[in-house]
Design an enzyme around this catalytic site. Structure first.
Site, PDB file in Angstrom:
ATOM      1  N   GLU A 100       0.861  -1.203   0.000  1.00  0.00           N
ATOM      2  CA  GLU A 100       0.000   0.000   0.000  1.00  0.00           C
ATOM      3  C   GLU A 100       0.883   1.234   0.000  1.00  0.00           C
ATOM      4  O   GLU A 100       2.013   1.167   0.479  1.00  0.00           O
ATOM      5  CB  GLU A 100      -0.868   0.036   1.274  1.00  0.00           C
ATOM      6  CG  GLU A 100      -1.830  -1.128   1.398  1.00  0.00           C
ATOM      7  CD  GLU A 100      -2.397  -1.273   2.810  1.00  0.00           C
ATOM      8  OE1 GLU A 100      -2.130  -0.404   3.663  1.00  0.00           O
ATOM      9  OE2 GLU A 100      -3.076  -2.269   3.052  1.00  0.00           O
ATOM     10  N   LYS A 139       2.294   4.565   1.509  1.00  0.00           N
ATOM     11  CA  LYS A 139       2.368   5.110   2.858  1.00  0.00           C
ATOM     12  C   LYS A 139       2.064   6.601   2.725  1.00  0.00           C
ATOM     13  O   LYS A 139       2.907   7.378   2.248  1.00  0.00           O
ATOM     14  CB  LYS A 139       3.758   4.881   3.463  1.00  0.00           C
ATOM     15  CG  LYS A 139       3.856   5.318   4.909  1.00  0.00           C
ATOM     16  CD  LYS A 139       5.210   4.962   5.477  1.00  0.00           C
ATOM     17  CE  LYS A 139       5.331   5.230   6.950  1.00  0.00           C
ATOM     18  NZ  LYS A 139       4.870   6.516   7.408  1.00  0.00           N
ATOM     19  N   ARG A 145      -2.475   9.702  11.499  1.00  0.00           N
ATOM     20  CA  ARG A 145      -3.293   8.513  11.746  1.00  0.00           C
ATOM     21  C   ARG A 145      -4.608   8.887  12.426  1.00  0.00           C
ATOM     22  O   ARG A 145      -4.621   9.760  13.299  1.00  0.00           O
ATOM     23  CB  ARG A 145      -2.477   7.608  12.675  1.00  0.00           C
ATOM     24  CG  ARG A 145      -3.014   6.213  12.892  1.00  0.00           C
ATOM     25  CD  ARG A 145      -2.490   5.304  11.846  1.00  0.00           C
ATOM     26  NE  ARG A 145      -2.845   3.924  12.060  1.00  0.00           N
ATOM     27  CZ  ARG A 145      -1.989   2.995  12.480  1.00  0.00           C
ATOM     28  NH1 ARG A 145      -0.755   3.306  12.771  1.00  0.00           N
ATOM     29  NH2 ARG A 145      -2.383   1.745  12.581  1.00  0.00           N
ATOM     30  N   ARG A 197      -3.303   9.387  16.759  1.00  0.00           N
ATOM     31  CA  ARG A 197      -2.332   8.327  17.025  1.00  0.00           C
ATOM     32  C   ARG A 197      -2.037   8.210  18.524  1.00  0.00           C
ATOM     33  O   ARG A 197      -1.801   7.130  19.037  1.00  0.00           O
ATOM     34  CB  ARG A 197      -1.059   8.676  16.250  1.00  0.00           C
ATOM     35  CG  ARG A 197       0.033   7.673  16.392  1.00  0.00           C
ATOM     36  CD  ARG A 197       1.222   8.106  15.538  1.00  0.00           C
ATOM     37  NE  ARG A 197       2.335   7.261  15.805  1.00  0.00           N
ATOM     38  CZ  ARG A 197       3.127   6.753  14.870  1.00  0.00           C
ATOM     39  NH1 ARG A 197       2.913   7.021  13.604  1.00  0.00           N
ATOM     40  NH2 ARG A 197       4.133   5.997  15.194  1.00  0.00           N
ATOM     41  N   GLU A 202      -5.488   7.002   7.459  1.00  0.00           N
ATOM     42  CA  GLU A 202      -4.583   8.144   7.475  1.00  0.00           C
ATOM     43  C   GLU A 202      -5.313   9.341   6.858  1.00  0.00           C
ATOM     44  O   GLU A 202      -5.924   9.207   5.796  1.00  0.00           O
ATOM     45  CB  GLU A 202      -3.336   7.785   6.644  1.00  0.00           C
ATOM     46  CG  GLU A 202      -2.227   8.794   6.674  1.00  0.00           C
ATOM     47  CD  GLU A 202      -1.240   8.594   7.846  1.00  0.00           C
ATOM     48  OE1 GLU A 202      -1.521   7.773   8.747  1.00  0.00           O
ATOM     49  OE2 GLU A 202      -0.208   9.274   7.831  1.00  0.00           O
ATOM     50  N   PHE A 246      -7.308   1.933   5.748  1.00  0.00           N
ATOM     51  CA  PHE A 246      -6.552   0.722   5.405  1.00  0.00           C
ATOM     52  C   PHE A 246      -6.855  -0.461   6.329  1.00  0.00           C
ATOM     53  O   PHE A 246      -6.327  -1.543   6.118  1.00  0.00           O
ATOM     54  CB  PHE A 246      -5.047   0.987   5.330  1.00  0.00           C
ATOM     55  CG  PHE A 246      -4.470   1.769   6.480  1.00  0.00           C
ATOM     56  CD1 PHE A 246      -4.276   1.169   7.702  1.00  0.00           C
ATOM     57  CD2 PHE A 246      -4.115   3.109   6.308  1.00  0.00           C
ATOM     58  CE1 PHE A 246      -3.744   1.890   8.752  1.00  0.00           C
ATOM     59  CE2 PHE A 246      -3.584   3.839   7.361  1.00  0.00           C
ATOM     60  CZ  PHE A 246      -3.400   3.230   8.593  1.00  0.00           C
ATOM     61  N   ARG A 268       4.816  -3.228  17.208  1.00  0.00           N
ATOM     62  CA  ARG A 268       5.615  -2.870  16.036  1.00  0.00           C
ATOM     63  C   ARG A 268       6.344  -4.145  15.652  1.00  0.00           C
ATOM     64  O   ARG A 268       7.308  -4.542  16.289  1.00  0.00           O
ATOM     65  CB  ARG A 268       6.624  -1.797  16.450  1.00  0.00           C
ATOM     66  CG  ARG A 268       7.306  -1.099  15.314  1.00  0.00           C
ATOM     67  CD  ARG A 268       8.362  -0.157  15.851  1.00  0.00           C
ATOM     68  NE  ARG A 268       7.838   1.035  16.501  1.00  0.00           N
ATOM     69  CZ  ARG A 268       7.321   2.084  15.860  1.00  0.00           C
ATOM     70  NH1 ARG A 268       7.271   2.072  14.543  1.00  0.00           N
ATOM     71  NH2 ARG A 268       6.879   3.127  16.519  1.00  0.00           N
ATOM     72  N   LYS A 296       7.666  -0.755   6.822  1.00  0.00           N
ATOM     73  CA  LYS A 296       7.564   0.503   6.066  1.00  0.00           C
ATOM     74  C   LYS A 296       8.868   0.740   5.323  1.00  0.00           C
ATOM     75  O   LYS A 296       9.948   0.420   5.833  1.00  0.00           O
ATOM     76  CB  LYS A 296       7.233   1.673   6.982  1.00  0.00           C
ATOM     77  CG  LYS A 296       8.210   1.862   8.119  1.00  0.00           C
ATOM     78  CD  LYS A 296       7.770   2.967   9.061  1.00  0.00           C
ATOM     79  CE  LYS A 296       8.679   3.033  10.265  1.00  0.00           C
ATOM     80  NZ  LYS A 296       8.269   3.934  11.302  1.00  0.00           N
TER      81      LYS A 296
HETATM   82  P1  AMP Z   1       5.816   5.884  11.016  1.00  0.00           P
HETATM   83  O1  AMP Z   1       4.987   7.042  11.453  1.00  0.00           O
HETATM   84  O2  AMP Z   1       6.983   6.257  10.182  1.00  0.00           O
HETATM   85  O3  AMP Z   1       6.122   4.926  12.149  1.00  0.00           O
HETATM   86  O4  AMP Z   1       4.935   4.998  10.009  1.00  0.00           O
HETATM   87  C1  AMP Z   1       3.731   4.393  10.360  1.00  0.00           C
HETATM   88  C2  AMP Z   1       2.583   5.336  10.061  1.00  0.00           C
HETATM   89  O5  AMP Z   1       2.367   5.438   8.663  1.00  0.00           O
HETATM   90  C3  AMP Z   1       1.261   4.865  10.571  1.00  0.00           C
HETATM   91  O6  AMP Z   1       1.119   5.152  11.952  1.00  0.00           O
HETATM   92  C4  AMP Z   1       0.279   5.651   9.732  1.00  0.00           C
HETATM   93  O7  AMP Z   1       0.018   6.903  10.349  1.00  0.00           O
HETATM   94  C5  AMP Z   1       1.051   5.933   8.455  1.00  0.00           C
HETATM   95  N1  AMP Z   1       0.466   5.275   7.251  1.00  0.00           N
HETATM   96  C6  AMP Z   1       0.315   5.891   6.062  1.00  0.00           C
HETATM   97  N2  AMP Z   1      -0.204   5.047   5.160  1.00  0.00           N
HETATM   98  C7  AMP Z   1      -0.402   3.860   5.792  1.00  0.00           C
HETATM   99  C8  AMP Z   1      -0.912   2.581   5.394  1.00  0.00           C
HETATM  100  N3  AMP Z   1      -1.303   2.354   4.153  1.00  0.00           N
HETATM  101  N4  AMP Z   1      -0.949   1.592   6.320  1.00  0.00           N
HETATM  102  C9  AMP Z   1      -0.533   1.808   7.589  1.00  0.00           C
HETATM  103  N5  AMP Z   1      -0.042   2.985   8.027  1.00  0.00           N
HETATM  104  C10 AMP Z   1       0.028   4.009   7.142  1.00  0.00           C
END
Ligand code: AMP
Length: 561
Positions: free
Chosen positions: A254, A256, A261, A276, A306, A346, A421, A427
């Site tokens: 998917e 990102k 969130r 979040r 998101e 998602f 996590r 990611k």
């Molecule tokens: P990070 O903030 O770098 O830890 O990355 C995770 C965050 O990416 C999640 O908490 C979401 O806010 C965001 N996100 C964006 N697109 C997606 C997706 N398709 N699936 C899950 N998380 C996503």
């Protein structure tokens, strides 16, 4: 009624226990000793929280408010409180010392009421509740008065734990794991059941009371509930697309999205949104509320997604702008018009009364597609199932070209694990460049960092004027040894000190990693760094070799493309 004295004594005992097994034993004993009304409060208190993590209630007690209350309660100046903090490195010991110095001096309110009234655990909780309820004009004074009352109604030792609770940092080494095991032990419920109940309710206090009242049978009945947010499932970084895809037979890919969130709870027409950090952000996001109300066809649902905003050319707007929407308390409609949000869903963890957490992602997603009407402002995130790394790379590049952060690589067979996590959600984002920035100031640390300079003000170089322009502060990425060394180095570079703030001669250059450069009016450079982290001390660089304002500007505009 159990006195707060008993709680403080238990804390002192636990604090001095080195092993977690004995600690669990003590916590279990405490949970058994208190009555049913006190049990949820004590369960939260012992973990250093006053309200459950999901609750909208917040204490909002900062250090200055706490110092003011202590200064009034102990009859010494705020300056003296600050010195005690510097000296002890701990707000609890500060409170104890401050109040001890008072009781040695004159007769106090506490010594006056000592024999007649003992502060109970529930009374402490009620005062904290009062503190959380007040807002607006005069609220600081009310908060100070409530705290002062607590300090003056307790012994110096108890006051120490009240002060630590007030900043929700009890520091006795009891975390979720120990409380989980203690509940299991105290009320004879398997640890796995306590753990699962906590994952579903996000509330250890509720789990403890249920375990005591109904044992394992009732604990097993605890479930997701609308309007009580669960922790969000989190993603782990994957170094390469290839390793991520090779670990899953087929991967669900998917985009990102570059936004914030949201966890959405739909109960008929009643929609509640959580950020979040599980704050209730419903009032700030009326456009998302109406989009969900209109286009999610379900009686009840908990959805995960998101929210982001796009500019006229369809590219995502800066993260900060989205946060403006999330934080807005007034003029909400105007801000909503200026920064309209788009929602990409998602995941779906609850539908029409059924908990879907244990279902595989493919099934949850099928259910999600079944209940969302895709429109411009609300859509189910597109997903491709593939094991072809070339295809994944293509999707990754498309996401980046569109201005989003990268991709998510998910295990299609995985369940939804709140707060975890793990390897089921990976990611992939581009690695950011680092910046070399000059240290121009510092702040004396707090807690473990007392007597050390705990955070540093960073500046970029403006070759046109020769000035160093502040761009942010860094306190992470610094280990204890470095902290001592840096404090030593910087002690020779102090220009002036005022309270906890220090101005430093610009001589040392830090290499700083960060997530994003943002526009900011807080710093003279006009920019700020999101999530800055010290990577290296660049002893090899002189301050005028630091990165220039021009480079910051160009990275900032490259980010937006
Ligand atoms: P990070 O903030 O770098 O830890 O990355 C995770 C965050 O990416 C999640 O908490 C979401 O806010 C965001 N996100 C964006 N697109 C997606 C997706 N398709 N699936 C899950 N998380 C996503």
């Amino acid at each position: 009624m159990t006195g707060f004295k008993e709680f403080a004594q238990a804390c002192r005992t636990i604090e001095n226990i080195p092993g977690s097994l004995d600690m669990t034993e003590q916590v279990a004993q405490l949970l058994q000793d208190v009555n049913c009304d006190e049990l949820p409060v004590v369960t939260h208190f012992i973990m250093g929280e006053v309200f459950p993590a999901w609750s909208a209630e917040e204490l909002g007690i900062g250090t200055s408010l706490l110092y003011a209350a202590l200064s009034k309660a102990a009859g010494i100046s705020i300056k003296e409180i600050e010195l005690l903090v510097r000296d002890t490195g701990d707000i609890g010991q500060t409170a104890t010392k401050a109040l001890n110095s008072k009781s040695k001096g004159q007769a106090t309110f506490s010594s006056f009421i000592e024999d007649t009234q003992e502060l109970s655990i529930l009374e402490v909780f009620e005062r904290f509740k009062n503190i959380s309820k007040v807002s607006g004009k005069g609220s600081q004074t009310t908060k100070i008065k409530n705290l002062q009352y607590l300090f003056n109604s307790s012994s110096p030792e108890e006051a120490g734990y009240i002060a630590r609770l007030a900043i929700e940092d009890l520091r006795i080494g009891v975390g979720e794991g120990i409380v989980r095991d203690a509940i299991a032990k105290a009320f004879d419920v398997p640890v796995s059941d306590v753990e699962r109940a906590f994952m579903l309710t996000n509330d250890m206090g509720l789990v403890a009371v249920t375990a005591r009242r109904g044992g394992v049978d009732e604990v097993q009945k605890l479930n997701l509930e609308l309007k009580r947010p669960i922790k969000m499932m989190l993603a782990q970084v994957t170094p390469t697309i290839e390793t991520a895809v090779s670990e899953m037979e087929t991967a669900a890919i998917e985009w990102k999205f570059d936004g914030a969130r949201v966890q959405i709870h739909k109960d008929g027409d009643n929609i509640t949104l959580f950020s979040r950090r599980l704050e209730n952000v419903t009032r700030s996001l009326p456009d998302i509320v109406s989009a969900v109300r209109e286009h999610v066809k379900a009686d009840s649902a908990i959805l995960d997604g998101e929210a982001f905003a796009v500019d006229d050319s369809g590219r995502p707007r800066a993260f900060q702008e989205i946060l403006k929407r999330f934080r807005r308390k007034y003029d909400i409609e105007t801000t909503a018009r200026e920064i309209p949000l788009t929602l990409r869903l998602f995941d779906l963890v609850y539908l029409n009364g059924e908990n879907l957490l244990d279902k595989p992602l493919t099934e949850r997603r099928a259910a999600l597609l079944g209940c969302v009407e895709n429109t411009g402002s609300i859509k189910v995130d597109e997903q491709i199932l593939t094991s072809d790394t070339e295809e994944v790379n293509r999707i990754y590049n498309e996401a980046l070209e569109a201005g989003h952060e990268g991709i998510m690589i998910k295990n299609p067979n995985s369940s939804y694990s709140p707060g975890k996590r793990g390897k089921n959600w990976l990611k992939k984002k581009p690695i950011m460049e680092t910046l070399d920035l000059v240290v121009i100031g510092a702040e004396w640390g707090y807690g473990r960092r007392t007597n050390y300079m705990g955070s540093y003000t960073l500046a970029c170089h403006d070759p046109d004027t020769g000035r160093f322009l502040p761009i942010g502060k860094v306190g992470t990425g610094i280990n204890d040894e470095q902290l001592a060394q840096l404090t030593d180095t910087f002690s020779n570079l102090i220009i002036i000190e005022s309270g906890m703030e220090i101005e430093l001669k610009p001589e040392v250059v830090f290499e700083i990693a960060f997530e994003e450069i943002q526009k900011s009016t807080n710093y003279d450079s006009g920019f700020a760094l999101r999530f800055p982290r010290l990577v290296n001390v660049r002893d090899d660089k002189s301050p005028d070799e630091a990165d220039t304002l021009q480079r910051i500007e160009s990275i900032y505009s490259a980010q937006r493309k």
